[in-house]
Design an enzyme around this catalytic site. Structure first.
Site, PDB file in Angstrom:
ATOM      1  N   PHE A 177       1.005  -1.652  -0.317  1.00  0.00           N
ATOM      2  CA  PHE A 177      -0.252   0.368  -0.304  1.00  0.00           C
ATOM      3  C   PHE A 177       1.111   1.721  -0.025  1.00  0.00           C
ATOM      4  O   PHE A 177       1.778   1.372   0.654  1.00  0.00           O
ATOM      5  CB  PHE A 177      -1.086   0.312   1.699  1.00  0.00           C
ATOM      6  CG  PHE A 177      -2.222   0.870   1.340  1.00  0.00           C
ATOM      7  CD1 PHE A 177      -3.257   0.602   0.313  1.00  0.00           C
ATOM      8  CD2 PHE A 177      -2.120   2.225   1.734  1.00  0.00           C
ATOM      9  CE1 PHE A 177      -4.619   1.738   0.351  1.00  0.00           C
ATOM     10  CE2 PHE A 177      -3.346   2.945   1.575  1.00  0.00           C
ATOM     11  CZ  PHE A 177      -3.797   2.965   1.238  1.00  0.00           C
ATOM     12  N   PRO A 198       7.782  11.341   0.127  1.00  0.00           N
ATOM     13  CA  PRO A 198       9.022  12.352   0.906  1.00  0.00           C
ATOM     14  C   PRO A 198       8.432  13.710   1.077  1.00  0.00           C
ATOM     15  O   PRO A 198       9.302  13.834   2.578  1.00  0.00           O
ATOM     16  CB  PRO A 198       9.745  12.689  -0.986  1.00  0.00           C
ATOM     17  CG  PRO A 198       9.743  11.870  -1.989  1.00  0.00           C
ATOM     18  CD  PRO A 198       8.650  11.589  -0.919  1.00  0.00           C
ATOM     19  N   ARG A 238      20.098 -16.467  34.964  1.00  0.00           N
ATOM     20  CA  ARG A 238      21.637 -15.848  35.143  1.00  0.00           C
ATOM     21  C   ARG A 238      21.642 -15.724  36.830  1.00  0.00           C
ATOM     22  O   ARG A 238      20.869 -15.539  37.452  1.00  0.00           O
ATOM     23  CB  ARG A 238      21.644 -14.298  34.388  1.00  0.00           C
ATOM     24  CG  ARG A 238      22.270 -13.333  34.462  1.00  0.00           C
ATOM     25  CD  ARG A 238      24.043 -13.913  35.021  1.00  0.00           C
ATOM     26  NE  ARG A 238      24.264 -12.198  34.527  1.00  0.00           N
ATOM     27  CZ  ARG A 238      26.334 -12.672  34.363  1.00  0.00           C
ATOM     28  NH1 ARG A 238      26.430 -14.010  33.607  1.00  0.00           N
ATOM     29  NH2 ARG A 238      27.107 -11.703  34.550  1.00  0.00           N
ATOM     30  N   GLN A 249      14.101  -8.274  44.340  1.00  0.00           N
ATOM     31  CA  GLN A 249      13.562  -7.698  43.727  1.00  0.00           C
ATOM     32  C   GLN A 249      13.006  -6.639  42.719  1.00  0.00           C
ATOM     33  O   GLN A 249      12.055  -6.881  41.963  1.00  0.00           O
ATOM     34  CB  GLN A 249      13.200  -7.208  45.431  1.00  0.00           C
ATOM     35  CG  GLN A 249      11.446  -5.963  45.191  1.00  0.00           C
ATOM     36  CD  GLN A 249      11.186  -5.343  46.222  1.00  0.00           C
ATOM     37  OE1 GLN A 249      11.754  -4.490  46.964  1.00  0.00           O
ATOM     38  NE2 GLN A 249      10.371  -6.121  47.571  1.00  0.00           N
ATOM     39  N   GLY A 282      21.193  -6.745  30.734  1.00  0.00           N
ATOM     40  CA  GLY A 282      22.660  -6.507  30.862  1.00  0.00           C
ATOM     41  C   GLY A 282      23.403  -6.602  29.443  1.00  0.00           C
ATOM     42  O   GLY A 282      23.786  -5.986  28.583  1.00  0.00           O
ATOM     43  N   GLY A 283      25.100  -6.631  29.444  1.00  0.00           N
ATOM     44  CA  GLY A 283      25.792  -6.565  29.071  1.00  0.00           C
ATOM     45  C   GLY A 283      25.035  -7.452  27.889  1.00  0.00           C
ATOM     46  O   GLY A 283      25.645  -6.843  26.314  1.00  0.00           O
ATOM     47  N   GLU A 294       2.249   3.658   9.975  1.00  0.00           N
ATOM     48  CA  GLU A 294       0.976   3.447   9.827  1.00  0.00           C
ATOM     49  C   GLU A 294      -0.014   4.964  10.881  1.00  0.00           C
ATOM     50  O   GLU A 294      -0.577   4.068  11.884  1.00  0.00           O
ATOM     51  CB  GLU A 294       0.277   2.229  10.056  1.00  0.00           C
ATOM     52  CG  GLU A 294       0.770   1.552   8.956  1.00  0.00           C
ATOM     53  CD  GLU A 294       0.028   0.102   9.479  1.00  0.00           C
ATOM     54  OE1 GLU A 294      -1.374   0.220   9.276  1.00  0.00           O
ATOM     55  OE2 GLU A 294       0.527  -1.414   8.632  1.00  0.00           O
ATOM     56  N   GLU A 310       1.561  10.465  18.138  1.00  0.00           N
ATOM     57  CA  GLU A 310       0.432  12.248  18.028  1.00  0.00           C
ATOM     58  C   GLU A 310      -0.476  12.075  16.587  1.00  0.00           C
ATOM     59  O   GLU A 310      -1.454  12.318  16.984  1.00  0.00           O
ATOM     60  CB  GLU A 310       1.624  13.207  17.138  1.00  0.00           C
ATOM     61  CG  GLU A 310       3.720  12.668  18.329  1.00  0.00           C
ATOM     62  CD  GLU A 310       4.391  11.733  18.332  1.00  0.00           C
ATOM     63  OE1 GLU A 310       5.282  11.228  19.451  1.00  0.00           O
ATOM     64  OE2 GLU A 310       4.231  11.667  17.462  1.00  0.00           O
TER      65      GLU A 310
END
Length: 384
Positions: A123, A128, A268, A279, A339-340, A363, A367
């Site tokens: 579609f 531009p 981990r 927590q 993390g990393g 789509e 805003e």
């Protein structure tokens, strides 16, 4: 709202979940690297009836309802967001537009093969200088006997390179602004119609996004979709359905990010115990799950309203707005939990984070969704 899923909806969801995780998911990361269009995936989706889900059986579709469709789309997005966006545009916007606005001849000629997955649909609305304001588009269609002559450029078109059929909006009466926009169905290979280079995107890398260029491209009058001047209405109607599809895509990616985070947190270990015991991590997971469930309910509510043939414009925008913002928050938390390792491409959350970013943009930006929602509330206080 949806009080309870039907047996058929649950069956479709379960079938697509198994298929997506067994067939599509294992190669998603490789496609993200190679940017290879998921043609094989789409062919398999077609064999399962997922490329014409909401198209009636008389036009070779599956005849499913909108709730079943968004459940299926979410499962595809869980496995591969690039495959899901192609499926979404094809179903929600292209097939549905032809089903709703096409003539019987057009349905036989184009809708049937689209529903079978013989070729993929795209579609073309954005330009531009015309994104959130489609009335600024400059692509023109001049009537010349039994043809229209198209000239102009469309930008950021999903499946622009690989689509076999594109619905294109163009100005037939520039003085009438949005009321002077018409829609046309343009086949791949039509003289004067070319696709530009693929954009090098942050995410959804296996889904091609290109410019479409029209240079004195002649389109038969019988390939105009709807009457002259109906293009804006067709586009806005299509986007209502498409926005529920974006919510479904967002939900699938967010669920994948949550599941990956839960698995990682249990495995981990830090300070002598799994990080799932801390927590701070547990509360992050709780917030992620809560937001996902809220987005799911908004998506299902909008889809159910559509199935009941109620006006679902505001609800579609709410679902799209909340779900697309949600998936960006959830994938950011998922990356933080990792993390990393979340910053490394060997872990899927890095891809989820990149794929999610565009959901608040295409789509209709977040805003624009707020404009749609606020307009609806202020113009019709009975809506809620």
């Amino acid at each position: 709202m949806v009080s309870k899923l039907t047996d058929e909806q649950i069956m479709i969801q379960s079938m697509v979940r198994d298929f997506a995780r067994e067939v599509i998911l294992p190669t998603a990361m490789e496609r993200d690297k190679t940017r290879e269009f998921p043609a094989a995936n789409l062919k398999k989706l077609a064999e399962l009836g997922l490329m014409g889900m909401m198209v009636p059986a008389e036009y070779d579709g599956a005849g499913a309802d909108a709730v079943a469709y968004v459940l299926a789309l979410s499962e595809i997005a869980y496995a591969c967001a690039s495959t899901a966006v192609v499926m979404s545009v094809h179903n929600s916007i292209v097939c549905e537009s032809i089903l709703r606005f096409g003539t019987e001849d057009q349905k036989q000629k184009y809708l049937k093969p689209l529903a079978r997955g013989d070729f993929i649909g795209a579609f073309a609305l954005t330009e531009p200088l015309a994104g959130s304001d489609p009335s600024r588009q400059t692509t023109s269609a001049r009537r010349d006997g039994e043809h229209y002559v198209l000239n102009g450029t469309k930008r950021f078109i999903t499946t622009g390179k690989n689509a076999g059929l594109v619905i294109v909006t163009a100005k037939t009466d520039p003085a009438a602004r949005h009321k002077g926009i018409s829609a046309f169905m343009v086949k791949k290979g039509t003289p004067g119609f070319t696709a530009g280079p693929m954009e090098n995107k942050m995410g959804l890398c296996a889904s091609d996004t290109t410019d479409l260029i029209f240079e004195d491209c002649r389109i038969p009058v019988e390939d105009r979709l709807g009457e002259e001047g109906m293009g804006f209405t067709i586009a806005m109607t299509a986007l209502d359905s498409g926005r529920i599809g974006i919510a479904a895509q967002s939900l699938g990616v967010a669920q994948a990010a949550l599941d990956a985070s839960v698995k990682y947190a249990k495995e981990r270990e830090q300070f002598g115990q799994p990080i799932s015991k801390f927590q701070g991590i547990r509360w992050m997971i709780a917030d992620m799950a809560t937001e996902i469930e809220a987005a799911r309910q908004l998506m299902l509510s909008a889809a159910a309203m559509k199935d009941r043939k109620e006006n679902f414009t505001a609800q579609a925008s709410m679902a799209k707005l909340f779900a697309s913002e949600m998936v960006n928050r959830v994938t950011a938390k998922a990356l933080q939990i990792h993390g990393g390792y979340g910053f490394i491409k060997e872990y899927p959350v890095e891809r989820f984070y990149r794929d999610a970013r565009v959901f608040t943009i295409y789509e209709g930006t977040s805003e624009i969704q707020r404009v749609v929602i606020s307009n609806h509330i202020l113009q019709d206080k009975r809506a809620f």
